[in-house]
Write a protein that holds these residues in place. Structure first.
Motif, mmCIF file in Angstrom:
data_model
loop_
_atom_site.group_PDB
_atom_site.id
_atom_site.type_symbol
_atom_site.label_atom_id
_atom_site.label_comp_id
_atom_site.label_asym_id
_atom_site.label_seq_id
_atom_site.Cartn_x
_atom_site.Cartn_y
_atom_site.Cartn_z
ATOM 1 N N PHE A 1 0.830 -1.197 0.000
ATOM 2 C CA PHE A 1 0.000 0.000 0.000
ATOM 3 C C PHE A 1 0.866 1.250 0.000
ATOM 4 O O PHE A 1 1.816 1.349 0.776
ATOM 5 N N ALA A 2 0.519 2.211 -0.834
ATOM 6 C CA ALA A 2 1.122 3.539 -0.795
ATOM 7 C C ALA A 2 0.092 4.466 -0.172
ATOM 8 O O ALA A 2 -1.019 4.590 -0.690
ATOM 9 N N GLY A 3 0.481 5.087 0.937
ATOM 10 C CA GLY A 3 -0.463 5.936 1.654
ATOM 11 C C GLY A 3 0.130 7.256 2.080
ATOM 12 O O GLY A 3 -0.151 7.739 3.170
ATOM 13 N N GLY A 4 0.980 7.819 1.225
ATOM 14 C CA GLY A 4 1.675 9.041 1.613
ATOM 15 C C GLY A 4 2.941 8.660 2.359
ATOM 16 O O GLY A 4 3.544 7.628 2.076
ATOM 17 N N CYS A 5 3.321 9.453 3.318
ATOM 18 C CA CYS A 5 4.552 9.195 4.071
ATOM 19 C C CYS A 5 4.548 7.802 4.676
ATOM 20 O O CYS A 5 3.648 7.448 5.429
ATOM 21 N N PHE A 6 5.548 7.008 4.342
ATOM 22 C CA PHE A 6 5.563 5.626 4.844
ATOM 23 C C PHE A 6 5.774 5.536 6.346
ATOM 24 O O PHE A 6 5.425 4.538 6.954
ATOM 25 N N TRP A 7 6.321 6.573 6.977
ATOM 26 C CA TRP A 7 6.458 6.545 8.434
ATOM 27 C C TRP A 7 5.099 6.331 9.096
ATOM 28 O O TRP A 7 4.997 5.642 10.099
ATOM 29 N N CYS A 8 4.061 6.943 8.517
ATOM 30 C CA CYS A 8 2.729 6.889 9.126
ATOM 31 C C CYS A 8 1.941 5.644 8.732
ATOM 32 O O CYS A 8 0.824 5.444 9.217
ATOM 33 N N MET A 9 2.504 4.822 7.883
ATOM 34 C CA MET A 9 1.770 3.657 7.395
ATOM 35 C C MET A 9 2.205 2.343 8.060
ATOM 36 O O MET A 9 1.612 1.306 7.796
ATOM 37 N N VAL A 10 3.207 2.389 8.905
ATOM 38 C CA VAL A 10 3.689 1.162 9.546
ATOM 39 C C VAL A 10 2.891 0.852 10.812
ATOM 40 O O VAL A 10 2.329 -0.242 10.956
ATOM 41 N N LYS A 11 2.828 1.795 11.720
ATOM 42 C CA LYS A 11 2.187 1.581 13.025
ATOM 43 C C LYS A 11 0.758 1.043 12.922
ATOM 44 O O LYS A 11 0.400 0.118 13.665
ATOM 45 N N PRO A 12 -0.084 1.571 12.022
ATOM 46 C CA PRO A 12 -1.466 1.078 11.972
ATOM 47 C C PRO A 12 -1.583 -0.417 11.681
ATOM 48 O O PRO A 12 -2.530 -1.057 12.130
ATOM 49 N N PHE A 13 -0.638 -0.976 10.931
ATOM 50 C CA PHE A 13 -0.699 -2.400 10.584
ATOM 51 C C PHE A 13 0.071 -3.271 11.570
ATOM 52 O O PHE A 13 -0.231 -4.445 11.729
ATOM 53 N N ASP A 14 1.061 -2.687 12.192
ATOM 54 C CA ASP A 14 1.976 -3.420 13.067
ATOM 55 C C ASP A 14 1.270 -4.094 14.244
ATOM 56 O O ASP A 14 1.750 -5.088 14.761
ATOM 57 N N ARG A 15 0.168 -3.554 14.656
ATOM 58 C CA ARG A 15 -0.470 -4.022 15.890
ATOM 59 C C ARG A 15 -1.421 -5.199 15.699
ATOM 60 O O ARG A 15 -1.983 -5.705 16.670
ATOM 61 N N TYR A 16 -1.621 -5.631 14.463
ATOM 62 C CA TYR A 16 -2.603 -6.687 14.213
ATOM 63 C C TYR A 16 -1.968 -8.070 14.226
ATOM 64 O O TYR A 16 -0.915 -8.298 13.628
ATOM 65 N N GLU A 17 -2.646 -8.978 14.893
ATOM 66 C CA GLU A 17 -2.221 -10.371 14.892
ATOM 67 C C GLU A 17 -2.298 -10.897 13.461
ATOM 68 O O GLU A 17 -3.230 -10.581 12.727
ATOM 69 N N GLY A 18 -1.309 -11.654 13.077
ATOM 70 C CA GLY A 18 -1.251 -12.190 11.721
ATOM 71 C C GLY A 18 -0.351 -11.382 10.800
ATOM 72 O O GLY A 18 0.067 -11.872 9.760
ATOM 73 N N VAL A 19 -0.074 -10.135 11.186
ATOM 74 C CA VAL A 19 0.870 -9.314 10.424
ATOM 75 C C VAL A 19 2.264 -9.680 10.910
ATOM 76 O O VAL A 19 2.589 -9.514 12.085
ATOM 77 N N GLN A 20 3.069 -10.214 10.010
ATOM 78 C CA GLN A 20 4.405 -10.659 10.387
ATOM 79 C C GLN A 20 5.448 -9.565 10.273
ATOM 80 O O GLN A 20 6.390 -9.519 11.054
ATOM 81 N N SER A 21 5.304 -8.702 9.271
ATOM 82 C CA SER A 21 6.234 -7.582 9.132
ATOM 83 C C SER A 21 5.599 -6.488 8.296
ATOM 84 O O SER A 21 4.722 -6.744 7.467
ATOM 85 N N VAL A 22 6.057 -5.267 8.552
ATOM 86 C CA VAL A 22 5.657 -4.102 7.763
ATOM 87 C C VAL A 22 6.952 -3.372 7.423
ATOM 88 O O VAL A 22 7.634 -2.873 8.309
#
Length: 176
Positions: A8-29
């Motif tokens: 996903f491209a959502g603007g600044c990539f700094w702001c796109m890691v944390k929202p996904f990082d917290r979900y179970e099943g997400v192995q890496s961002v």
């Protein structure tokens, strides 16, 4: 376990890691660059808006724990999908939004999700986020990885100062 990638491209990539990082099943961002034709671009190159690349995140996930559809729905709530010129105060090609699909099934899910979002009537302008086939993904320099953990005070000032956090709260309510 069925491991997949979502990009996903959502603007600044700094702001796109944390929202996904917290979900179970997400192995890496991983923060990086995709969509362009220059091999191994640097941050400086991408910021010129001449490489065709966008700042993006590549998510490795277990689709038996979290579905691609769930990830797409999380993505929509991180961005202004109607902004065709970038995101918040980050402007230009490298900050435009996109969903890069890795399979026909991902494309189908992304297209349906975009249609569903347009149908809500929540937005007065058209959805500008593009859906494109995935291209090579190049991880960003180490200093950009997990920026929200490495530089929490700067990250928080940026997320608030850019207008992203206020927009998310006004548009979607409390996402915490």
């Amino acid at each position: 376990m069925a491991i997949e990638k979502a990009t996903f491209a959502g603007g600044c990539f700094w702001c796109m890691v944390k929202p996904f990082d917290r979900y179970e099943g997400v192995q890496s961002v991983v923060s990086g660059y995709t969509g362009g034709d220059v091999e191994n671009p640097s941050y400086e190159m991408v910021c010129t808006n001449t490489t065709g690349h966008r700042e993006a995140v590549e998510i490795t996930f277990d689709n038996t724990v979290i579905s691609y559809k769930e990830l797409v729905n999380i993505f929509w709530k991180q961005i202004d999908p109607t902004d065709a010129g970038g995101q918040f105060f980050d402007r230009g090609e490298s900050y435009k939004t996109a969903i890069y699909t890795h399979s026909a099934e991902q494309r189908r899910i992304a297209e349906q999700s975009k249609h569903d979002l347009e149908s809500t009537g929540k937005f007065t302008k058209p959805i500008a986020t593009e859906i494109q086939p995935a291209k090579p993904f190049y991880p960003a320099e180490e200093g950009h990885q997990n920026y929200y953990m490495k530089n929490p005070s700067h990250y928080n000032r940026y997320a608030v100062g850019s207008g992203r956090e206020q927009y998310k709260k006004e548009t979607w309510g409390d996402l915490s």
